[in-house]
Design a protein around this motif. Sequence first.
Motif, short mmCIF file in Angstrom:
data_model
loop_
_atom_site.label_atom_id
_atom_site.label_comp_id
_atom_site.label_asym_id
_atom_site.label_seq_id
_atom_site.Cartn_x
_atom_site.Cartn_y
_atom_site.Cartn_z
N ALA A 79 -69.04 41.64 0.04
CA ALA A 79 -67.97 42.22 0.86
C ALA A 79 -68.44 43.55 1.45
N GLU A 80 -68.35 43.65 2.75
CA GLU A 80 -68.76 44.89 3.43
C GLU A 80 -67.53 45.62 3.92
N GLY A 81 -67.42 46.87 3.54
CA GLY A 81 -66.30 47.70 3.97
C GLY A 81 -65.16 47.67 2.97
N PRO A 82 -64.37 48.73 2.95
CA PRO A 82 -63.30 48.84 1.94
C PRO A 82 -62.23 47.76 2.03
N ARG A 132 -57.52 47.84 -11.81
CA ARG A 132 -56.98 49.02 -11.15
C ARG A 132 -58.10 49.89 -10.56
N SER A 133 -59.16 50.07 -11.31
CA SER A 133 -60.29 50.89 -10.86
C SER A 133 -60.98 50.27 -9.65
N ASN A 134 -61.24 48.96 -9.71
CA ASN A 134 -61.88 48.29 -8.57
C ASN A 134 -61.01 48.37 -7.32
N LEU A 135 -59.72 48.13 -7.48
CA LEU A 135 -58.82 48.19 -6.33
C LEU A 135 -58.72 49.61 -5.79
N LEU A 139 -59.63 50.97 -2.11
CA LEU A 139 -58.51 51.44 -1.31
C LEU A 139 -58.63 52.92 -0.90
N ARG A 140 -59.39 53.70 -1.65
CA ARG A 140 -59.47 55.14 -1.39
C ARG A 140 -59.80 55.47 0.06
N GLY A 144 -56.36 56.95 0.94
CA GLY A 144 -56.45 58.31 0.41
C GLY A 144 -55.75 58.47 -0.92
N ASP A 145 -54.84 59.45 -0.98
CA ASP A 145 -54.12 59.76 -2.23
C ASP A 145 -53.20 58.64 -2.70
N ARG A 146 -52.87 57.74 -1.82
CA ARG A 146 -51.97 56.64 -2.19
C ARG A 146 -52.71 55.46 -2.83
N ALA A 147 -54.04 55.54 -2.88
CA ALA A 147 -54.86 54.42 -3.37
C ALA A 147 -54.48 53.99 -4.78
N ALA A 148 -54.31 54.95 -5.68
CA ALA A 148 -54.00 54.60 -7.08
C ALA A 148 -52.65 53.88 -7.18
#
Length: 192
Positions: A79-82, A132-135, A139-140, A144-148
């Motif tokens: 997978a390339e890109g977020p 959660r960590s992978n996602l 997503l970061r 941004g700050d909403r990723a978590a």
Amino acid sequence: MPKLGMEPIRKDALVKATIVEIGRTGSLDVTVSQIAKRAGMSSALAHHYFGSKEDMFLAAMRHILTLYGAEVRGALAVAEGPERRVRAILQASFSPGNFRREAVGAWLNFWVLAQTVPQAKRLLAIYQGRLRSNLAAALRPLAGDRAAGIAASLGALIDGLYLREVLKTGAPDGAAAVTMALAYLDAALARE
């Protein structure tokens, strides 16, 4: 005298039989005898390899988690890109290998087992933390700050879709589950 080299083969057969029996019955209310019969061996031999039914359940969940982890790692490797990385995790979560009737049934029962068995609770926490960590990492750059928060919601959505699926009849529909998860992702990313 035991046959040399048979232990891993027999353990694997018992693990797979455990998953099938849990999926077939829809509960942890299966006997070692049922599992052993499906694996083509005696219940005494099953006890010899695992010691207890609980140990078989834990080995079956480790097997499911290992297959899931390998599929996610494989999907992320290409997978390339977020955004594609998030999509890869979601597609792996609902792939035919992971989102099959037996595995879905095993997951449901694993959540139940985690309520009372510390080792199961630990395995579940590891799975949830990695998901959660992978996602969140993928997503970061997108949120941004909403990723978590989005990652936590996607994790809950995945669990919820598994729970909903176990209550239905027929084969699990992984494509529909991916579509639902992607719709949530698109809506979450669109919010500012």
